[in-house]
Design a protein around this motif. Structure first.
Motif, short mmCIF file in Angstrom:
data_model
loop_
_atom_site.label_atom_id
_atom_site.label_comp_id
_atom_site.label_asym_id
_atom_site.label_seq_id
_atom_site.Cartn_x
_atom_site.Cartn_y
_atom_site.Cartn_z
N ARG A 194 103.63 17.33 -3.51
CA ARG A 194 104.92 16.88 -3.01
C ARG A 194 105.33 17.56 -1.70
O ARG A 194 106.26 17.14 -1.03
N LYS A 196 103.95 17.38 0.92
CA LYS A 196 103.71 16.41 2.01
C LYS A 196 105.03 15.78 2.48
O LYS A 196 105.16 15.39 3.63
N ASN A 197 105.99 15.68 1.56
CA ASN A 197 107.27 15.05 1.92
C ASN A 197 108.38 16.06 2.16
O ASN A 197 109.55 15.69 2.23
N ASN A 198 108.04 17.32 2.28
CA ASN A 198 109.08 18.34 2.50
C ASN A 198 109.69 18.13 3.89
O ASN A 198 108.99 18.23 4.90
N PRO A 199 111.01 17.87 3.97
CA PRO A 199 111.61 17.56 5.28
C PRO A 199 111.67 18.76 6.23
O PRO A 199 111.88 18.59 7.43
N LYS A 202 107.51 19.24 8.42
CA LYS A 202 106.97 17.89 8.67
C LYS A 202 105.64 17.97 9.41
O LYS A 202 105.31 19.00 9.99
N ASN A 203 104.95 16.86 9.43
CA ASN A 203 103.73 16.69 10.25
C ASN A 203 102.59 17.64 9.90
O ASN A 203 101.78 17.98 10.75
N ASN A 253 101.06 4.24 -4.16
CA ASN A 253 102.00 5.35 -4.00
C ASN A 253 103.45 4.96 -4.21
O ASN A 253 104.34 5.71 -3.84
N GLU A 256 105.69 7.93 -8.71
CA GLU A 256 104.78 8.96 -9.26
C GLU A 256 103.97 8.41 -10.43
O GLU A 256 102.84 8.81 -10.65
#
Ligand SMILES: Cc1cc2nc3c(=O)[nH]c(=O)nc-3n(C[C@H](O)[C@H](O)[C@H](O)COP(=O)(O)OP(=O)(O)OC[C@H]3O[C@@H](n4cnc5c(N)ncnc54)[C@H](O)[C@@H]3O)c2cc1C
Length: 355
Positions: A194, A196-199, A202-203, A253, A256
């Motif tokens: 998760r 990967k989506n941490n604001p 990013k990137n 995707n 979940e």
């Protein structure tokens, strides 16, 4: 609950668990926030610890350092929880072709692999196999971590110590050194896939991959060693074995649930690989999937946010969390507490422009 802590940790997979433990051992106060997601990579992980890449017979990254540190860490954890979770387990690679036999012997004489495999191939003693004749190559210093029990028991301990918050992390309630009514010195995100989506981070080049394992019941496979041919056959409890794992890079995707759907073709693949090893009958008792938090350059992702003081990430354990995480949490805690450098291969700052 103590509303003022040194560390707030988001995620109680193996990364968050090992980090919380290491910090507590250093006398630091922690709260671990974890939603208790049904799906986490650590809940599914087989827990195999193996220093050798068995396709190419190469030694894995920093293998010697991890192998030397692991027993110290796992003994402390066993002692803390009052139960044994880490076991030495001989790993036997089943080799069936002449080319592979020759390759094992040539590789032995090169590089530093001889510290990790035994030169001589032995015969198979168990009467497991259908038509092919196997030789056995043995790996040194392999082991098994009963990670699923460890996570459940550590969670209970956190609960008893009033140090567990069972909820979804809400980024809109995060302020400098404060989350809701909790004041913290540092916050560390250990969110696994998760992340990967941490604001806040990013990137980052996550290269997530999905894995599947089956658990089988069988009365004839050996319970005192870990077999490997195309898949691992790992004894976990009486007459029970985990067989795996698979790799997929594409999945649905949209939620979940869909991301963790069982892939029937992978189940068949695992069964066919298993049947190359044994003709004995078995029953499939469980099928599990998880998403591995891997990074494009196959190195962990650890360190502080470049602009936000006291915000950190400990992630990217990929396919070998049980092997790497103990030493990496030790190094991470020293980086936070004593200002020591992180290994340059793992530092999150190797990737530019986080936000
Ligand atoms: C099939 C399979 C087999 C594997 N086998 C092995 C093996 O044999 N040996 C090995 O070393 N490794 C293995 N791995 C890899 C291993 O699972 C990972 O390296 C490791 O578990 C990653 O741990 P983690 O703590 O970083 O992430 P995770 O285990 O995914 O944990 C993340 C945690 O964070 C929580 N969380 C995330 N976001 C939030 C949020 N916003 N709010 C609240 N909680 C949140 C989740 O609930 C979860 O508990 C395997 C993986 C798979 C999929």
């Amino acid at each position: 609950m103590n509303k003022k802590v040194d560390y707030l940790i988001v995620g109680q997979g193996l990364a968050g668990t090992f980090l919380a433990f290491q910090l507590m051992q250093k006398g630091k106060s922690v709260i671990v926030l974890d939603k208790g997601l049904k799906y986490s990579s650590s809940r599914v992980a087989a827990g195999v610890i193996n220093p050798v890449v068995l396709r190419r017979y190469t030694v894995t990254w920093r293998a010697k350092e991890f192998l030397n540190y692991n027993p110290l860490f796992y003994e402390r954890l066993d002692e803390y929880l009052g139960k044994q979770y880490h076991f030495n387990l001989p790993l036997k690679k089943l080799i069936s072709s002449k080319d592979e036999i020759a390759f094992w012997e040539t590789r032995y004489d090169k590089d530093d692999i001889s510290d990790y495999i035994y030169k001589g191939l032995t015969d198979v003693t168990e009467n497991l196999f259908p038509s092919e004749k196997f030789k056995v190559g043995r790996v040194k210093r392999s082991s098994w971590l009963n990670i699923s029990d460890l996570l459940v028991d550590f969670r209970e301990k956190l609960q008893l110590e009033n140090a567990l918050l069972e909820e979804e992390f809400n980024f809109s309630e995060l302020h400098p050194n404060q989350y809701k009514d909790i004041k913290f010195g540092r916050i560390v995100f250990c969110e696994g896939a998760r992340g990967k989506n941490n604001p806040l981070f990013k990137n980052l080049p996550f290269s997530l991959n999905k894995g599947q394992l089956i658990t089988i019941k069988n009365t004839l496979l050996p319970s005192d060693s870990l077999l490997k041919k195309k898949v691992f056959i790992l004894p976990t409890s009486k007459n029970h074995f985990k067989v795996g794992a698979t790799y997929s890079w594409k999945w649905d995707n949209s939620s979940e649930e869909t991301a963790h759907e069982i892939e029937p073709e992978k189940t068949e693949l695992l069964k066919s690989h298993l049947e190359e090893v044994t003709t004995s009958s078995y029953e499939v008792v469980a099928i599990e999937t998880g998403i591995r938090p891997s990074i494009k350059d196959r190195r962990p992702l650890i360190g502080g946010h470049p602009n936000k003081k006291d915000v950190y990430m400990f992630n990217g354990m990929g396919t070998r969390g049980c092997f790497m995480a103990p030493l990496l949490v030790e190094e991470f805690v020293s980086y936070c507490e004593n200002g020591t450098d992180l290994h340059s291969d793992v530092n999150v700052n190797r990737f530019v422009r986080l936000s």
